[in-house]
Design an enzyme around this catalytic site. Structure first.
Site, PDB file in Angstrom:
ATOM      1  N   HIS A   1      71.676 -62.220  28.940  1.00 38.88           N
ATOM      2  CA  HIS A   1      70.902 -61.674  30.062  1.00 38.88           C
ATOM      3  C   HIS A   1      70.199 -62.808  30.816  1.00 38.88           C
ATOM      4  O   HIS A   1      70.320 -62.918  32.046  1.00 38.88           O
ATOM      5  CB  HIS A   1      69.876 -60.674  29.538  1.00 38.88           C
ATOM      6  CG  HIS A   1      69.056 -60.037  30.613  1.00 38.88           C
ATOM      7  ND1 HIS A   1      69.403 -58.852  31.217  1.00 38.88           N
ATOM      8  CD2 HIS A   1      67.899 -60.437  31.206  1.00 38.88           C
ATOM      9  CE1 HIS A   1      68.508 -58.548  32.138  1.00 38.88           C
ATOM     10  NE2 HIS A   1      67.577 -59.490  32.150  1.00 38.88           N
ATOM     11  N   GLU A   2      69.488 -63.647  30.082  1.00 35.75           N
ATOM     12  CA  GLU A   2      68.758 -64.740  30.721  1.00 35.75           C
ATOM     13  C   GLU A   2      69.710 -65.801  31.272  1.00 35.75           C
ATOM     14  O   GLU A   2      69.400 -66.456  32.270  1.00 35.75           O
ATOM     15  CB  GLU A   2      67.779 -65.373  29.725  1.00 35.75           C
ATOM     16  CG  GLU A   2      66.726 -64.417  29.186  1.00 35.75           C
ATOM     17  CD  GLU A   2      65.910 -63.745  30.275  1.00 35.75           C
ATOM     18  OE1 GLU A   2      65.779 -64.327  31.375  1.00 35.75           O
ATOM     19  OE2 GLU A   2      65.417 -62.628  30.036  1.00 35.75           O
TER      20      GLU A   2
ATOM     21  N   HIS B   1      70.507 -64.926  34.869  1.00 36.64           N
ATOM     22  CA  HIS B   1      69.441 -65.366  35.771  1.00 36.64           C
ATOM     23  C   HIS B   1      69.505 -66.884  35.976  1.00 36.64           C
ATOM     24  O   HIS B   1      69.398 -67.380  37.105  1.00 36.64           O
ATOM     25  CB  HIS B   1      68.065 -65.013  35.187  1.00 36.64           C
ATOM     26  CG  HIS B   1      67.772 -63.546  35.128  1.00 36.64           C
ATOM     27  ND1 HIS B   1      68.004 -62.690  36.188  1.00 36.64           N
ATOM     28  CD2 HIS B   1      67.230 -62.785  34.140  1.00 36.64           C
ATOM     29  CE1 HIS B   1      67.627 -61.464  35.851  1.00 36.64           C
ATOM     30  NE2 HIS B   1      67.163 -61.497  34.622  1.00 36.64           N
TER      31      HIS B   1
END
Length: 418
Positions: free
Chosen positions: A21-22, A25
C-alpha cells in the site's frame, strides 16, 4: 500452529499488505518529484532505520499500519528567523550544503552568521552578518538538497517544487490513489500465482484428483478420465457430473469415459454422505499460465463485488458492526487459516489486501478516499480547500476512526477470548 508461528504469520502478512500500500504512494510520489522524507512500516519507536536517496526507511514497533511522510504535508522543519545564529557548511563554490542550528561547536569548519534574511523554499538563499565581520552582510546561495542540522539530526530542506501541495491536481490524485491500487495489484498477483501453482478450477467433464477411500478409486476411475455420459445421460461439464452423483446416493452408476484415447464403461456406486452421493473425486484444475492470469483478475473482481455487497448491507441495516473485525479478529482468523495450509494463508492475504484497498477508497476523512474526495471538490471549485479546514475535517475523521477501532477491537476480544 504455535503462538509464535501465528504471531510471525500475522506480522509478515499484515506487513506485506501495508508495504505494498505504502509502496504505491511512494513510487508515484517519487515519479512526481515529491521529496519523501520517510517510508515507514508500523508505528511507534523505530526498530530499524537506514537512509538512501533522500529517504529514511524505517520499521517501527507496532505492525498495524505505515506511512510515507512527504514534504509539504506536515509543517516544514525549522523556521530560520532573523537574529538566529547558525553555522554554514559550504562547498568550494561557497554554496550552502548544511545549516547548523545548534551545537555549532561540533562543526569547527562552519561559518557562523547571524541571519538577516533566509528563504529555504523558493529563492534558496540566506543572508546575514558574519561573526568576524559584523558590519558586513553577506548572501549565500543554498543548495536545493541542503540539510538542516538540529541536535545532530539532519533534515533535508524541501524547495516548494519538491512539496506535495505544489504538484498538479492529477499528480496528487495519482499519488494518493496509488496506495489502494497497489493493494488490488497485490491481490491479482497472489491469485495468479495460486492459479499457476494449484491450478484454476475447470468446468470440463473431467475427473480431478481421486481420494484413496472413495468409491471412485475402488471402482478404478483415474485422474484425467474424461466423462462422456453417466447411465446414458450425456454430460458436458463438471457440474453435470456433480449433479448426477449427488442425486444418486447408493445407486450404481455406469460412467462412460475416455482414457488414453480409449473408451470404456466403469460402474461406480456413490457413497451416501448426509443424503448426498459422493465418490471421492476433486474438480479438475487447469494450470496453464493463460488461465492463471485470467483467474487473478476474475477472482479479485469477484471478491471486490462481495465486499461491496457487505458494505451495502451495512448501509441498509442488513449487516451489523459486530460482524466486522479489527486487528484482534484478523489475528484470530489468520491463526485458523494458517493451520489449513500455506496456500490458504496466501488466499487470505489476497482477500485482506482487497479489503484494505476498498476501505481506503471509502470517502471517509483521514483515509485515502477522504483525501480523494477533497481533490474532487478542488477540481469542481477550481481551487483547493483551505488547508486548516481540510486538516480539521481529517482530524475529526481520524478521531472517529480510532473510536470505531476501539469498539471493533472490544467486540473481537469478547468474541474470541471471553
Amino acid at each position: 500452529m504455535s503462538t509464535l508461528s501465528t504471531v510471525l504469520a500475522f506480522i509478515l502478512l499484515f506487513g506485506a499488505l501495508v508495504f505494498f500500500h505504502e509502496l504505491g504512494h511512494f513510487i508515484f510520489a517519487k515519479r512526481s518529484g515529491i521529496l519523501c522524507r520517510e517510508f515507514a512500516i508500523g508505528f511507534g519507536p523505530k526498530i530499524l532505520a537506514f537512509n538512501k536517496n533522500e529517504t529514511t526507511y524505517t520499521i517501527r514497533l507496532l505492525p498495524l499500519g505505515g506511512y510515507v511522510r512527504m514534504a509539504g504535508e506536515d509543517p516544514e522543519l525549522i523556521e530560520l528567523k532573523p537574529g538566529l545564529r547558525v553555522g554554514l557548511i559550504l562547498d568550494k563554490n561557497e554554496v550552502v550544503k548544511k545549516i547548523i542550528i545548534n551545537r555549532k561547536e561540533k562543526y569547527p569548519d562552519a561559518r557562523i552568521i547571524e541571519i538577516e534574511q533566509a528563504d529555504i523554499e523558493k529563492d534558496l538563499f540566506i543572508t546575514g552578518f558574519e561573526e568576524e565581520e559584523e558590519e558586513r552582510i553577506k548572501s549565500y546561495k543554498i543548495d536545493e538538497k541542503a540539510v538542516l542540522v538540529e541536535n545532530g539530526i539532519e533534515s533535508q530542506i524541501a524547495p516548494i517544487d519538491r512539496q506535495f501541495s505544489s504538484k498538479s491536481l492529477l499528480a496528487r490524485t495519482l499519488t494518493i490513489f496509488a496506495g489502494p491500487l497497489f493493494n488490488f495489484i497485490l491481490a491479482i498477483v497472489v491469485f495468479i500465482l495460486l492459479g499457476f501453482i494449484q491450478g484454476v478450477p475447470s468446468n470440463e467433464p473431467m475427473l480431478g484428483g481421486i481420494t484413496k477411500d472413495g468409491s471412485a478409486m475402488k471402482a478404478g476411475l483415474k485422474q484425467g478420465d474424461i466423462v462422456h455420459s453417466i447411465d446414458d445421460a450425456e454430460v458436458s461439464t463438471w457440474l453435470d457430473i456433480v449433479e448426477i452423483i449427488q442425486e444418486n446416493p447408493g445407486d450404481p452408476l455406469t460412467f462412460h469415459i475416455e482414457r488414453d484415447d480409449k473408451l470404456m464403461d466403469i460402474q461406480v456406486t456413490p457413497q451416501n454422505i448426509e443424503g448426498e452421493g459422493k465418490i471421492g473425486v476433486y474438480q479438475p484444475m487447469n494450470k496453464s499460465f493463460g488461465q492463471a492470469f485470467v483467474y487473478g483478475f476474475t477472482e479479485t473482481w469477484f471478491w471486490t463485488k462481495q465486499i461491496f455487497i457487505i458494505l451495502g448491507d451495512l448501509v441498509t441495516g442488513g449487516f451489523t458492526i459486530d460482524a466486522f473485525s479489527g486487528p484482534v479478529g484478523i489475528y484470530a482468523s489468520t491463526e485458523a487459516v494458517a493451520q489449513s495450509g500455506i496456500f490458504n494463508l496466501f488466499r487470505w492475504g489476497a482477500l485482506l489486501s482487497i479489503n484494505l484497498g476498498i476501505m481506503n477508497l471509502l470517502p471517509i476523512p483521514a483515509l485515502d478516499g477522504g483525501r480523494l474526495l477533497f481533490f474532487g471538490i478542488e477540481a469542481l471549485r477550481g481551487k483547493p480547500i483551505d488547508k486548516n479546514k481540510e486538516g480539521f475535517v481529517h482530524f475529526i475523521g481520524f478521531a472517529l476512526l480510532m473510536l470505531l477501532m476501539i469498539v471493533v477491537t472490544w467486540n473481537d476480544i469478547r468474541r474470541f477470548f471471553l
